[in-house]
Write a protein that holds these residues in place. Sequence first.
Motif, short mmCIF file in Angstrom:
data_model
loop_
_atom_site.label_atom_id
_atom_site.label_comp_id
_atom_site.label_asym_id
_atom_site.label_seq_id
_atom_site.Cartn_x
_atom_site.Cartn_y
_atom_site.Cartn_z
N TRP A 15 0.88 -1.25 0.03
CA TRP A 15 -0.09 0.03 0.03
C TRP A 15 0.97 1.27 -0.04
N ASN A 16 2.22 1.24 0.63
CA ASN A 16 2.98 2.29 0.63
C ASN A 16 3.91 2.35 -0.58
N GLU A 17 3.82 1.58 -1.44
CA GLU A 17 4.81 1.48 -2.65
C GLU A 17 4.22 2.39 -3.61
N THR A 18 5.25 3.33 -4.05
CA THR A 18 4.52 4.21 -5.09
C THR A 18 5.22 4.06 -6.52
N ASP A 19 6.17 3.07 -6.57
CA ASP A 19 6.58 2.82 -8.11
C ASP A 19 5.61 1.63 -8.32
N ARG A 23 5.32 -2.23 -7.08
CA ARG A 23 4.03 -2.40 -6.34
C ARG A 23 3.33 -3.96 -7.17
N ALA A 55 -3.27 2.38 -6.37
CA ALA A 55 -2.93 3.44 -7.22
C ALA A 55 -4.04 4.78 -7.07
N GLN A 58 -3.65 6.35 -3.67
CA GLN A 58 -2.36 7.04 -3.73
C GLN A 58 -2.57 8.35 -4.36
N ALA A 59 -3.30 8.65 -5.55
CA ALA A 59 -3.55 9.66 -6.21
C ALA A 59 -4.39 10.65 -5.24
N PRO A 62 -2.30 11.99 -1.59
CA PRO A 62 -0.70 12.11 -2.15
C PRO A 62 0.24 12.27 -0.91
N GLY A 65 0.47 7.50 3.96
CA GLY A 65 0.94 6.02 4.08
C GLY A 65 0.39 5.43 5.08
#
Length: 120
Positions: A15-19, A23, A55, A58-59, A62, A65
């Motif tokens: 859930w915290n991985e932004t790549d 992810r 995703a 996260q959007a 922003p 975490g």
Amino acid sequence: MTDFAKIVERYLRIWNETDPGARRAAIDELFTEDVAFVDPMASVSGRAGVDGLIAAVQAQFPGCGLALLGGVDGHHEQARFGWEMGLPGRPADVVGFDVVTLAPDGRINQVLGFLDRVPA
């Protein structure tokens, strides 16, 4: 015996991985192909559905975490745990808990989420 704490740690890390590539690779390792994810705001199935949901969250939030809130309680092939999501050093914007169930191979095949606090 299943180490639910390690599974939940991996789950939160996803859930915290932004790549996006990293992810998705982690999702493919931790979740079954037919995983189902249901909470009051979303209902998705499959690894691509989980990836798209993360995703989108996260959007929408922003820089936020997910962090474990309390301990992990598990037995048989299921575990529950509380979590909070927010910006570092600030009160959490979202608080909830999830219940995950595991397939015979030890991967997550279902997530049932409950939201205790959400932004207005």
